[in-house]
Scaffold this active site. Structure first.
Site, mmCIF file in Angstrom:
data_model
loop_
_atom_site.group_PDB
_atom_site.id
_atom_site.type_symbol
_atom_site.label_atom_id
_atom_site.label_comp_id
_atom_site.label_asym_id
_atom_site.label_seq_id
_atom_site.Cartn_x
_atom_site.Cartn_y
_atom_site.Cartn_z
ATOM 1 N N GLY A 259 0.804 -1.382 -0.038
ATOM 2 C CA GLY A 259 -0.002 -0.031 0.074
ATOM 3 C C GLY A 259 0.813 1.188 0.040
ATOM 4 N N SER A 260 0.454 2.300 0.690
ATOM 5 C CA SER A 260 0.978 3.447 0.619
ATOM 6 C C SER A 260 2.197 3.775 0.949
ATOM 7 C CB SER A 260 0.138 4.503 1.213
ATOM 8 O OG SER A 260 -1.398 4.565 0.942
ATOM 9 N N VAL A 261 2.994 2.962 1.611
ATOM 10 C CA VAL A 261 4.386 3.046 1.863
ATOM 11 C C VAL A 261 5.309 3.160 0.473
ATOM 12 C CG1 VAL A 261 4.544 2.226 4.404
ATOM 13 C CG2 VAL A 261 4.860 0.634 2.279
ATOM 14 N N PHE A 262 4.540 2.471 -0.721
ATOM 15 C CA PHE A 262 5.126 2.793 -1.833
ATOM 16 C C PHE A 262 5.003 3.885 -2.324
ATOM 17 C CE2 PHE A 262 6.098 -1.839 -2.580
ATOM 18 C CZ PHE A 262 6.726 -1.798 -3.903
ATOM 19 N N LYS A 263 4.373 4.837 -1.922
ATOM 20 C CA LYS A 263 4.150 6.350 -2.193
ATOM 21 C C LYS A 263 5.605 6.912 -2.175
ATOM 22 C CE LYS A 263 -0.615 6.495 -1.662
ATOM 23 N NZ LYS A 263 -1.624 7.036 -0.820
#
Length: 532
Positions: A259-263
């Protein structure tokens, strides 16, 4: 006339007979122990040279694993008058299976039966007090782990013959088997950090009723893994699983859509290629349409956000627009350069091959931008994220102590890395990572809340939450990554299970406890005083 043998000749003949008999007896004994003495695994321990494995110690010299002398117990059934009684007593004292023992005692094919392996001195003492005839003890070694569960999945275990079968015991087998090296194998792990990480991760797992949980602490310059925890765990000294015990290391052997840690990676690429700037404004709206697909937000968002706030408030729609500017070819090349599209190799034998789309098109680029549609092992993600905050140089994790700066090729420029760190600090001070903000330590980080895929698509409210943190943000030395698999909201979180309420505070507590131990200086905290 033929003379009879002299007295000396008679003595020679008698001596030769005695020598032949002695050699014959030794030969029979050798055949007996090498051919007819069975071993539970088909291997004869008396035919092996007992070579103790090397010790493992942590980076400060604390003992983590050592071979201790024990014995294997064998019985000669033909000497036992009461076979059933002997089997019952030996099973009671050693923990051996009674049915196996009585079957062996009644089998006349082999003169020896293995009763139990690797008996400790106190158990050996109890066996001796039984007073049974025909018992023999063979020297052996047992691997002992002083820290028990705290290092279970990381260190792994050995099999009954002393060979590493999991964890670093398997990964470092050649080093540990090198009998010419007297020095122990020194790992990068700091047991002080390991204990803190384990206790905090377990506390959060229990608090949020998560199925699994884990954490990693890594030095961003050397790649040394200072701590790694995977829960549930097991006791490596007993090897008997009870309840939810497992030897599976989710931080290395599992792959997750994070999820958003990939941002963090999407913004690193955008800043490097100058496809956006932190103050650029993006339209968010109620949904972003790509063909027949619509991207939604996990939480309500304003109509517009700057790029800085897209990251701080974790907007999927804003990040998708930024990722699309990079395009599928550039995005795939960037993630490949960070090692996320190939198997990560370290001293740990456990690994999980990444999953990513065969067809990498527009919709895949958008979803991968915010961490869906690509699944990687947590250790691989930590390595990639550390590479973009450490000055922009590729780093590969290691579990061996080193003092060398092991940063490799430049993946983003130092200027881009510094700009990204500023945005990560903003996430912690003004965004979803507020609960990871620790007084005196400038922490930067990013939350991640990903719906887990199921048989019929993504499962609403079935989450993997995580938090990636780095500190001190102006010149990072360490990263902390924590993960909770299927956490549940609590009364204190208002029933919310998102990363900002579950993983972020966990990372903050870990940092507040390990930073002083790792020598990270605490900045003075300025307290505003009210004028009177």
């Amino acid at each position: 006339m033929i003379q009879g043998p002299t007295i000396y000749q008679r003595r020679i003949v008698i001596g030769a007979v005695f020598c032949a008999a002695a050699f014959a007896l030794v030969g029979v004994r050798l055949v007996d122990v090498t051919l007819f003495k069975p071993h539970e695994d088909g291997i004869d321990p008396t035919g092996q040279t007992l070579i103790a494995r090397g010790d493992m110690v942590d980076r400060n010299g604390e003992l983590l694993a050592r071979d201790l002398p024990v014995v294997d117990l064998y019985a000669r059934p033909h000497t036992l008058e009461d076979k059933e009684g002997a089997a019952r007593d030996l099973a009671r004292v050693t923990g051996a299976d009674y049915a196996r023992l009585i079957d062996g005692f009644n089998n006349t094919k082999h003169p020896y039966v293995l009763v139990a392996r690797r008996l400790s001195p106190d158990v050996q003492d109890n066996v001796m007090h039984l007073g049974l005839p025909g018992l023999e003890f063979e020297p052996a070694a047992k691997r002992f782990y002083p820290d028990g569960r705290a290092t279970a999945q990381l260190l792994g275990v050995t099999d009954p013959d002393g060979k590493g079968v999991s964890g670093l015991e398997q990964g470092l087998e050649p080093r540990l088997r090198d009998s010419t090296a007297n020095a122990p194998v020194q790992l990068s792990v700091d047991m002080r950090v390991q204990y803190i990480l384990a206790s905090e991760v377990e506390a959060s797992r229990q608090m949020f009723h998560a199925k699994k949980a884990g954490g990693i602490v890594m030095d961003v310059r050397t790649g040394e893994v200072i701590g790694m925890v995977s829960l549930p765990d097991f006791d490596p000294n007993f090897r008997k699983f009870t309840g939810e015990d497992t030897d599976h290391n989710i931080m290395a052997a599992d792959r997750y859509e994070l999820g958003s840690v990939f941002k963090v990676l999407s913004f690193a690429l955008a800043l490097q290629d100058h496809t956006t700037r932190p103050d650029e404004v993006f339209a968010i709206g109620n949904g972003y349409h790509i063909g027949k697909f619509t991207i939604h937000e996990a939480e309500h968002m304003p109509a517009t956000l700057t790029a800085r706030d897209v990251l701080a408030h974790s907007s999927n729609i804003g990040t998708a627009q930024i990722a699309l500017r990079s395009g599928p070819v550039r995005q795939a090349a960037f993630l490949s350069g960070l090692g996320l599209l190939s198997t990560l190799h370290s001293e740990l034998p456990e690994f999980a091959r990444p999953l990513y789309p065969d067809h990498w098109g527009i919709i895949e680029t958008a979803t991968i931008g915010f961490g869906h549609g690509i699944a990687v092992e947590p250790l691989a993600y930590v390595s990639a994220a550390a590479s973009v905050v450490n000055g922009g140089r590729r780093i590969i994790p290691t579990f061996l102590k080193t003092s060398a700066d092991r940063r490799g090729a430049q993946v983003i420029s130092p200027e881009t890395s510094a700009e990204l760190r500023g945005l990560l600090r903003y996430v912690v001070t003004n965004g979803t990572g507020r609960k990871a903000d620790i007084a005196g330590y400038d922490v930067g980080g990013k939350t991640g809340s990903a719906e887990k895929p199921g048989k019929h698509g993504y499962q609403s409210h079935v989450l993997v939450t995580s938090f990636f943190a780095t500190f001190p943000i102006e010149d990072p030395r360490y990263v902390v990554f924590v993960l909770l698999d299927e956490p549940h909201g609590t009364k204190e979180t208002g029933g919310i299970a998102l990363a900002g309420s579950t993983a972020a505070p966990l990372a903050g507590r870990v940092i507040s406890r390990i930073a002083p131990l790792l020598g990270v200086a605490q900045k003075p905290v300025t307290v505003a005083r009210e004028n009177t």
